[in-house]
Design an enzyme around this catalytic site. Sequence first.
Site, PDB file in Angstrom:
ATOM      1  N   ARG A  19     -11.600  10.268 -11.409  1.00 45.31           N
ATOM      2  CA  ARG A  19     -13.066  10.367 -11.369  1.00 45.31           C
ATOM      3  C   ARG A  19     -13.622   9.469 -10.267  1.00 45.31           C
ATOM      4  NH1 ARG A  19     -15.998   9.356 -16.907  1.00 45.31           N
ATOM      5  NH2 ARG A  19     -15.535   7.198 -16.360  1.00 45.31           N
ATOM      6  N   LYS A  39     -20.071   8.491 -10.913  1.00 40.17           N
ATOM      7  CA  LYS A  39     -20.398   7.162 -11.428  1.00 40.17           C
ATOM      8  C   LYS A  39     -20.739   6.269 -10.236  1.00 40.17           C
ATOM      9  CE  LYS A  39     -18.501   4.497 -15.245  1.00 40.17           C
ATOM     10  NZ  LYS A  39     -19.714   4.421 -16.047  1.00 40.17           N
ATOM     11  N   GLU A  97     -27.531  13.599 -21.189  1.00 35.83           N
ATOM     12  CA  GLU A  97     -26.751  12.479 -21.719  1.00 35.83           C
ATOM     13  C   GLU A  97     -27.671  11.279 -21.859  1.00 35.83           C
ATOM     14  OE1 GLU A  97     -23.721  10.989 -19.045  1.00 35.83           O
ATOM     15  OE2 GLU A  97     -24.933  11.428 -17.284  1.00 35.83           O
TER      16      GLU A  97
HETATM   17  N1  PLP Z   1     -22.173   8.933 -19.208  1.00 37.83           N
HETATM   18  C1  PLP Z   1     -22.537   7.843 -18.514  1.00 37.83           C
HETATM   19  C2  PLP Z   1     -23.823   7.880 -17.770  1.00 37.83           C
HETATM   20  C3  PLP Z   1     -21.704   6.710 -18.510  1.00 37.83           C
HETATM   21  O1  PLP Z   1     -22.051   5.615 -17.833  1.00 37.83           O
HETATM   22  C4  PLP Z   1     -20.500   6.734 -19.250  1.00 37.83           C
HETATM   23  C5  PLP Z   1     -19.603   5.608 -19.230  1.00 37.83           C
HETATM   24  O2  PLP Z   1     -18.764   5.498 -18.390  1.00 37.83           O
HETATM   25  C6  PLP Z   1     -20.174   7.892 -19.965  1.00 37.83           C
HETATM   26  C7  PLP Z   1     -21.034   8.968 -19.911  1.00 37.83           C
HETATM   27  C8  PLP Z   1     -18.912   7.971 -20.753  1.00 37.83           C
HETATM   28  O3  PLP Z   1     -17.795   8.145 -19.943  1.00 37.83           O
HETATM   29  P1  PLP Z   1     -16.377   7.632 -20.384  1.00 37.83           P
HETATM   30  O4  PLP Z   1     -16.088   8.236 -21.694  1.00 37.83           O
HETATM   31  O5  PLP Z   1     -15.471   8.106 -19.321  1.00 37.83           O
HETATM   32  O6  PLP Z   1     -16.466   6.149 -20.462  1.00 37.83           O
HETATM   33  C1  COI Z   2     -18.679   2.808 -19.779  1.00 37.97           C
HETATM   34  O1  COI Z   2     -18.695   3.222 -20.919  1.00 37.97           O
HETATM   35  O2  COI Z   2     -17.631   2.491 -19.197  1.00 37.97           O
HETATM   36  C2  COI Z   2     -19.909   2.658 -19.014  1.00 37.97           C
HETATM   37  O3  COI Z   2     -19.845   2.593 -17.830  1.00 37.97           O
HETATM   38  C3  COI Z   2     -21.155   2.589 -19.765  1.00 37.97           C
HETATM   39  C4  COI Z   2     -22.094   1.524 -19.323  1.00 37.97           C
HETATM   40  C5  COI Z   2     -21.543   0.148 -19.499  1.00 37.97           C
HETATM   41  C6  COI Z   2     -22.635   1.773 -17.964  1.00 37.97           C
END
Ligand code: PLP
Ligand code: COI
Length: 342
Positions: free
Chosen positions: A82, A184, A220
Amino acid sequence: MSNKNIDWSKLDFSYIKTDKRYVSDFKNGAWDEGRLTEDANVVINECAGVLQYAQTVFEGLKAYRTQDGRIVTFRPDLNAKRMEESAKRLQMPIFPENRFIDAVEQVVAANADFVPPYGSGATMYLRPYLFGTNPVIGVKPADEYQFRVFATPVGPYFKGGAKPITLRVCDFDRAAPHGTGHIKAGLNYAMSMYAIVDAHNQGYDENMYLDSATRTKVEETGGANFIFITKDGKLVTPKSNTILPSVTRRSLCYVAKEYLGMDVEEREVFLEELKDFAECGLCGTAAVISPVGKIVDHGKEIALPSGMESFGPITKKLYDTLTGIQMGRLEAPEGWIHEIKV
Ligand code: PLP
Ligand code: COI
């Protein structure tokens, strides 16, 4: 197990400086060999690309102490991939997947005493990130970059741990104005600062962002994806190419199907149908699964039947299964658990 004298049960989601972090520099078209350092400060030029035009991307994953005392990470290959997509979108060099995983391994191993004990409720959060370091004054990508990974022990993302939270339907857009909501990147999160402070000032825990084109569909929150449970026990999660493709969500969809025998639907979710769901949760590395008890849409309250006291029953089952896999209580699908040699 740890000599760091931290009261793990009292941790919230804050930064604690740990012993070592990883650094690698990109210059003249190549990454250097990388190193661990004790220096937590970054010194860069006043005109660095990251400071002027926010050329920065990041990742988030965790290290867990398993029931039998090992230290593992969860699907770090997906975070590496990612980050590659995020870097491409911001015209940044790719930090190769094998080196990303090696950097994570080195940082966790070097800070092993900061990995909270099994059952403490805390985990180690890992933050890989990449930013443009050389002076850039015209609008263009930097030529030099730094990749870093640091570690910090964390507790629950939302205060109150397993207590359901309240969301408000948000009128602001969180994505930067160039369609980058699915990567991200720092700028996306900077764009959510006004909205999160405004939500907190009004007594809400988080924002439910809508699609900016029609404002009828659920996207989200500021830091997590949504999962919904229907009254007949199906998992529904929003399909959108302007949300972050959450590793937790992808894992939960598999777990729901393969471990719990549930039907799973990834599809557009309309604001209008929120009142029909039985349960709602936020999923992410930091959020794990955080139950949602109430959603407020411009004064109209949508109370999830699971209530404000505890997890809904199916959300809880998903939580127990996912964390069971992450912490070694349940057998993981092939390739999900990456053990760290300390
Ligand atoms: N959506 C956003 C905007 C986030 O910052 C995160 C965290 O990383 C997620 C979703 C969840 O992603 P993940 O499950 O890969 O941590
Ligand atoms: C994560 O869950 O890793 C995130 O990035 C969420 C938040 C701390 C920005």
